[in-house]
Design a protein around this motif. Sequence first.
Motif, PDB file in Angstrom:
ATOM      1  N   ALA A  16      47.574  52.103  27.094  1.00 37.44           N
ATOM      2  CA  ALA A  16      46.401  52.560  26.347  1.00 37.44           C
ATOM      3  C   ALA A  16      46.143  51.617  25.186  1.00 37.44           C
ATOM      4  CB  ALA A  16      46.603  53.986  25.841  1.00 37.44           C
ATOM      5  N   GLU A  37      40.404  55.824  21.829  1.00 38.10           N
ATOM      6  CA  GLU A  37      41.655  55.631  22.565  1.00 38.10           C
ATOM      7  C   GLU A  37      41.262  55.497  24.033  1.00 38.10           C
ATOM      8  OE1 GLU A  37      44.802  56.082  21.008  1.00 38.10           O
ATOM      9  OE2 GLU A  37      46.129  55.984  22.754  1.00 38.10           O
ATOM     10  N   GLU A  39      42.542  54.691  27.935  1.00 37.31           N
ATOM     11  CA  GLU A  39      43.647  54.586  28.890  1.00 37.31           C
ATOM     12  C   GLU A  39      43.132  53.974  30.185  1.00 37.31           C
ATOM     13  OE1 GLU A  39      45.845  58.131  29.624  1.00 37.31           O
ATOM     14  OE2 GLU A  39      45.742  58.795  27.544  1.00 37.31           O
TER      15      GLU A  39
END
Length: 398
Positions: A16, A37, A39
């Motif tokens: 991530a 964030e 991922e």
Amino acid sequence: MNNNINKLYSIARAPARRIIGLMSGTSFDGLDVALCELEGAGIGTKVQVLHFKTMEYTSDFKEDLKAVFSKKSVDMEKLVLMNAVVGKYHAELVLMCLKEWGVAPQGVDLIASHGQTVFHAPRSIHGKAVYPNATLQIGDGDHVSVGTGIITLSDFRQKHIAAGGEGAPLAVYGDYLIFSDPLENRVLLNIGGIANFTYLPSGFRSDEVFSTDVGPGNTLMDQFIQQHYPGKYFDEDAKIAYSGTVNEVLLAALMDHPFFMLPVPKTTGPELFNLAYLENAMAASGQANMTNEDIMATLCRFSAQAIAFSLLQYGGQSDFEVYLSGGGAHNPLLLAHIGNILGKSLEKTTAQLGINPDAKEAVLFAVLANETMAGSNIEFPKDGAIPSVTMGKISFPI
């Protein structure tokens, strides 16, 4: 190995990444700052917006931008100076956000900086066959990176042009990765200064994805307000437009331009849709003596008609759900006009898909940076309209 290259390698291999997306649009009311964030990469990308804020620009900074924005002739010294000023200022605004959010710069992997568009020149606007599509964004990435201490990706649009595109709209890449659905046909309609949409067929069929500018969103309305209402930058809640009446003769003149007959995809900007465009349409239609309220009502209907007519081109191909974003999503009269033409109310925004509609453009640049670091080229159709490329120039802080 250079320490910066080694750090890039580690960021790319991580499961991530924390990426700040920055967006400053053609209305330049402020800098959208989204800490995300992310991922994974590709169609499996997962995005969580940790923090978002629009950092309003000072009046002096807005006036400095206006001096070099969307003009064929500018003071070259001013343009060069503003390239550095915008970069440094954006870095300062990022640091202010991080301090407010309690996040250390060391806790951010990358910044994805769109910069500030000052001139967009596709062939369809400049009309010079011997010259290519071109666009220019200022706000140098090195200034952002050095000012924040964070690796920065910037100048995304140049690769798109170099690979055969027009430099816009770039939203299609992020839209496809994070908003595609296995069952629902979707239209992601962004109404910024210029309105654009991405068509996302169900089932992740990248060969049928489509994205285009459709004409003015807020730009003509905003320009008119700024010229005739000192201290105002836009028509809040469409109050002025609501108090006027649409002039059908002027509306027809506004719609009478070759741009609307060009094949799609296409791009445009305030270089075409500006106050001179309005003045020419008023003169051509003999509507020179109109009230400001009637002009605003007509400009609002003009934007709506350009948007809705373009969307209707897809109505016969499939049913689709429209998801809104951009400043125009807050204009109730504009949305009512579009809905009336489409025969459906526009009530959904990208909030229903997990992304704040005001943050969407900034988030999409974070997604572009994530793809450059950890993804691979998406195989879009090979007609050049959506080049299968990753984008962004990399600037190191030291």
